[in-house]
Structure formats: C-alpha cells, structure tokens
Motif scaffolding. Sequence first.
Motif, PDB file in Angstrom:
ATOM      1  N   GLU A  21      15.047  -6.570   1.526  1.00 41.34           N
ATOM      2  CA  GLU A  21      14.636  -5.694   2.619  1.00 41.34           C
ATOM      3  C   GLU A  21      13.864  -6.447   3.707  1.00 41.34           C
ATOM      4  N   MET A  22      13.498  -7.678   3.437  1.00 37.69           N
ATOM      5  CA  MET A  22      12.753  -8.484   4.406  1.00 37.69           C
ATOM      6  C   MET A  22      13.714  -9.040   5.454  1.00 37.69           C
ATOM      7  N   SER A  23      13.424  -8.779   6.706  1.00 39.20           N
ATOM      8  CA  SER A  23      14.303  -9.251   7.777  1.00 39.20           C
ATOM      9  C   SER A  23      14.160 -10.750   8.016  1.00 39.20           C
ATOM     10  N   PHE A  24      12.950 -11.267   7.842  1.00 37.12           N
ATOM     11  CA  PHE A  24      12.677 -12.677   8.126  1.00 37.12           C
ATOM     12  C   PHE A  24      12.411 -13.483   6.857  1.00 37.12           C
ATOM     13  N   HIS A  25      11.418 -13.078   6.083  1.00 34.13           N
ATOM     14  CA  HIS A  25      11.018 -13.845   4.898  1.00 34.13           C
ATOM     15  C   HIS A  25      11.918 -13.508   3.701  1.00 34.13           C
ATOM     16  N   ASN A  26      13.145 -13.941   3.788  1.00 36.45           N
ATOM     17  CA  ASN A  26      14.123 -13.635   2.747  1.00 36.45           C
ATOM     18  C   ASN A  26      14.733 -14.924   2.189  1.00 36.45           C
ATOM     19  N   LEU A  27      15.771 -14.767   1.399  1.00 36.94           N
ATOM     20  CA  LEU A  27      16.410 -15.924   0.767  1.00 36.94           C
ATOM     21  C   LEU A  27      16.970 -16.889   1.812  1.00 36.94           C
ATOM     22  N   GLU A  28      17.527 -16.371   2.880  1.00 34.46           N
ATOM     23  CA  GLU A  28      18.069 -17.239   3.931  1.00 34.46           C
ATOM     24  C   GLU A  28      16.976 -18.140   4.511  1.00 34.46           C
ATOM     25  N   HIS A  29      15.804 -17.565   4.761  1.00 28.62           N
ATOM     26  CA  HIS A  29      14.692 -18.357   5.291  1.00 28.62           C
ATOM     27  C   HIS A  29      14.297 -19.454   4.309  1.00 28.62           C
ATOM     28  N   THR A  30      14.196 -19.109   3.027  1.00 28.01           N
ATOM     29  CA  THR A  30      13.805 -20.100   2.021  1.00 28.01           C
ATOM     30  C   THR A  30      14.823 -21.226   1.935  1.00 28.01           C
ATOM     31  N   ASP A  62       7.546 -18.465  -0.684  1.00 28.41           N
ATOM     32  CA  ASP A  62       7.549 -17.064  -0.246  1.00 28.41           C
ATOM     33  C   ASP A  62       7.860 -16.068  -1.362  1.00 28.41           C
ATOM     34  N   THR A  63       7.917 -16.536  -2.595  1.00 27.11           N
ATOM     35  CA  THR A  63       8.205 -15.616  -3.706  1.00 27.11           C
ATOM     36  C   THR A  63       7.080 -14.603  -3.906  1.00 27.11           C
ATOM     37  N   GLY A  64       5.898 -14.923  -3.402  1.00 27.26           N
ATOM     38  CA  GLY A  64       4.764 -14.005  -3.534  1.00 27.26           C
ATOM     39  C   GLY A  64       4.952 -12.707  -2.787  1.00 27.26           C
ATOM     40  N   PHE A  65       5.933 -12.646  -1.879  1.00 22.84           N
ATOM     41  CA  PHE A  65       6.224 -11.400  -1.181  1.00 22.84           C
ATOM     42  C   PHE A  65       6.701 -10.322  -2.151  1.00 22.84           C
ATOM     43  N   LEU A  66       7.077 -10.731  -3.350  1.00 19.82           N
ATOM     44  CA  LEU A  66       7.442  -9.751  -4.383  1.00 19.82           C
ATOM     45  C   LEU A  66       6.243  -8.890  -4.754  1.00 19.82           C
ATOM     46  N   LYS A  67       5.040  -9.438  -4.587  1.00 19.37           N
ATOM     47  CA  LYS A  67       3.806  -8.742  -4.982  1.00 19.37           C
ATOM     48  C   LYS A  67       3.104  -8.071  -3.801  1.00 19.37           C
ATOM     49  N   CYS A  68       3.044  -8.769  -2.668  1.00 20.12           N
ATOM     50  CA  CYS A  68       2.346  -8.216  -1.504  1.00 20.12           C
ATOM     51  C   CYS A  68       2.824  -8.920  -0.249  1.00 20.12           C
ATOM     52  N   TYR A  69       2.480  -8.358   0.906  1.00 23.03           N
ATOM     53  CA  TYR A  69       2.903  -8.964   2.165  1.00 23.03           C
ATOM     54  C   TYR A  69       1.851  -9.948   2.672  1.00 23.03           C
ATOM     55  N   LYS A  70       0.654  -9.466   2.926  1.00 21.04           N
ATOM     56  CA  LYS A  70      -0.409 -10.349   3.399  1.00 21.04           C
ATOM     57  C   LYS A  70      -1.007 -11.123   2.228  1.00 21.04           C
ATOM     58  N   GLU A  71      -1.421 -12.349   2.494  1.00 12.49           N
ATOM     59  CA  GLU A  71      -2.022 -13.222   1.468  1.00 12.49           C
ATOM     60  C   GLU A  71      -1.075 -13.443   0.286  1.00 12.49           C
ATOM     61  N   HIS A  72       0.212 -13.517   0.575  1.00 10.99           N
ATOM     62  CA  HIS A  72       1.201 -13.653  -0.498  1.00 10.99           C
ATOM     63  C   HIS A  72       1.195 -15.035  -1.143  1.00 10.99           C
ATOM     64  N   GLU A  73       0.592 -16.011  -0.459  1.00  7.64           N
ATOM     65  CA  GLU A  73       0.657 -17.399  -0.933  1.00  7.64           C
ATOM     66  C   GLU A  73       0.094 -17.570  -2.346  1.00  7.64           C
ATOM     67  N   TRP A 142       7.859  -7.049  10.968  1.00 10.95           N
ATOM     68  CA  TRP A 142       6.502  -6.541  11.201  1.00 10.95           C
ATOM     69  C   TRP A 142       6.501  -5.040  11.450  1.00 10.95           C
ATOM     70  N   GLU A 143       7.517  -4.579  12.139  1.00  9.01           N
ATOM     71  CA  GLU A 143       7.617  -3.138  12.402  1.00  9.01           C
ATOM     72  C   GLU A 143       7.843  -2.369  11.099  1.00  9.01           C
ATOM     73  N   GLU A 144       8.686  -2.935  10.240  1.00 14.25           N
ATOM     74  CA  GLU A 144       9.045  -2.250   8.996  1.00 14.25           C
ATOM     75  C   GLU A 144       7.974  -2.379   7.920  1.00 14.25           C
ATOM     76  N   LYS A 145       7.388  -3.549   7.800  1.00 13.20           N
ATOM     77  CA  LYS A 145       6.448  -3.809   6.706  1.00 13.20           C
ATOM     78  C   LYS A 145       4.987  -3.582   7.069  1.00 13.20           C
ATOM     79  N   LEU A 146       4.647  -3.792   8.330  1.00 11.21           N
ATOM     80  CA  LEU A 146       3.249  -3.693   8.754  1.00 11.21           C
ATOM     81  C   LEU A 146       3.011  -2.539   9.729  1.00 11.21           C
ATOM     82  N   GLN A 147       4.111  -1.873  10.123  1.00 13.21           N
ATOM     83  CA  GLN A 147       4.023  -0.793  11.110  1.00 13.21           C
ATOM     84  C   GLN A 147       3.339  -1.276  12.396  1.00 13.21           C
ATOM     85  N   GLU A 148       3.606  -2.521  12.753  1.00 15.66           N
ATOM     86  CA  GLU A 148       3.066  -3.091  13.975  1.00 15.66           C
ATOM     87  C   GLU A 148       4.157  -3.092  15.045  1.00 15.66           C
ATOM     88  N   HIS A 149       3.921  -2.321  16.104  1.00 20.02           N
ATOM     89  CA  HIS A 149       4.909  -2.174  17.164  1.00 20.02           C
ATOM     90  C   HIS A 149       4.324  -2.694  18.478  1.00 20.02           C
TER      91      HIS A 149
END
Length: 211
Positions: A21-30, A62-73, A142-149
């Motif tokens: 569901e991640m538009s940017f931080h996905n398998l393609e990016h990795t 970026d596998t930490g995105f499985l747990k959370c968005y911010k501070e995923h490192e 950011w729009e989808e995951k953080l509701q930042e528009h």
Amino acid sequence: MLIDEVKSHCETLLSSQCCKEMSFHNLEHTRDVVSNIETIGKSMGLSSAFLEPVIIAGWFHDTGFLKCYKEHEEFSVSLAHQFLVAKNWPAEKIEMVSSCIRSTHMPQTPSCLEAEILCDADIFHLGTSKFITRNKLLRKEWEEKLQEHYCEETWLQLNIQFLRKQHFFTRYGKTILEQGKNQNIKFLQNKLEQITKSASTKINADFTQNR
C-alpha cells in the motif's frame, strides 16, 4: 549466500499488504536502493566483502514500515538483528548493519563510509531524472499515510528547501548526483515561478475587473 537469503526474506516482508500500500517506500524502492549501493560501490572500486553489510542494510532499511511509519528505522534494525543473529553472523557485522540503517533517519547521520554509501543510495533519486516521478509518489504516500495535504506552491517550496539542505556524502554522490540534484532544484524553481507569476497575473486581472 547470506545476501541471497536476506534478499528473499526482505522481499517477502516488503510484499506484505501493508508495504504494498506504500506508494514510495515499497519493494521497488528497496530494490533501487540495493542497485544504487552496487553502483556507488563499483564506482569506488570497493570489494564485495566490504559492500556485504551495506547491501544487507539496504534490504532491511525500510522493513520497519511493517510496524510504524515514523521512526521506522529502529524496527528495521530489530528485524535485521533478529534475522542475522539466527544466521550466526558476527556481532560486529550486525552492529555495522544496524549503524547503517540508523544513519538513514532524517537528517541523515552517517559515521563511516558504509553508512555514507547507504545514505546516498537511499536518496539517489534526488540527483536523477527519476526525482519528479518518485516525488509524486512520496506526496501521494504522505497524503495516504500521514494525512498531510499540500497545495502545489507549498509542496514545491518544501521540496526546494529539502533539496538545498540535503547533501551527498560519497565521492560519487558529490560529483555525479549533486549535479543532477541542482538540475532538479532549477526545475522546481521554474515551476514555482510559473505558479507565482500566474497567480499574480490573476490577482491583477481581478483587481482591474472589480475597480
């Protein structure tokens, strides 16, 4: 080979519904990041042994995105540590992987060449023609995951500011990617100027019409 096992493991993690569901931080990016590590490493004449922990960190970063968005490192570090300990990998190499992953947290803080390579590989697109397309995907995420528009003008201003502050660390980054980054800054500036000029023209037209 360990890298092949890491690749398979991380591709499975990053193929989960959450990461799909991640538009940017996905398998393609990795996959791009790992390829970028190899490109930078080859340009510097570095050995496969030297790059091994960097590539492993690249797969896990970026596998930490499985747990959370911010501070995923930190979650990425935890997943890498768990996997590598199970493989009886040397503790000092595991620590290197962890350090590399942590260094990608913004603002980037690499403390060794290995970490510098991963940091540059992670933002490699800032200095290439892929930037515009990838930037659109990040905005969508950011729009989808953080509701930042953001309106177009604000988005352009934010990105110009970010690109100006962001610097590459490796020789490849400083000589090749920095040039591309500067070109992308000019592209964004021109786009912002067009929007500002258009808005100014409209205001003047409205003022004249309403006098």
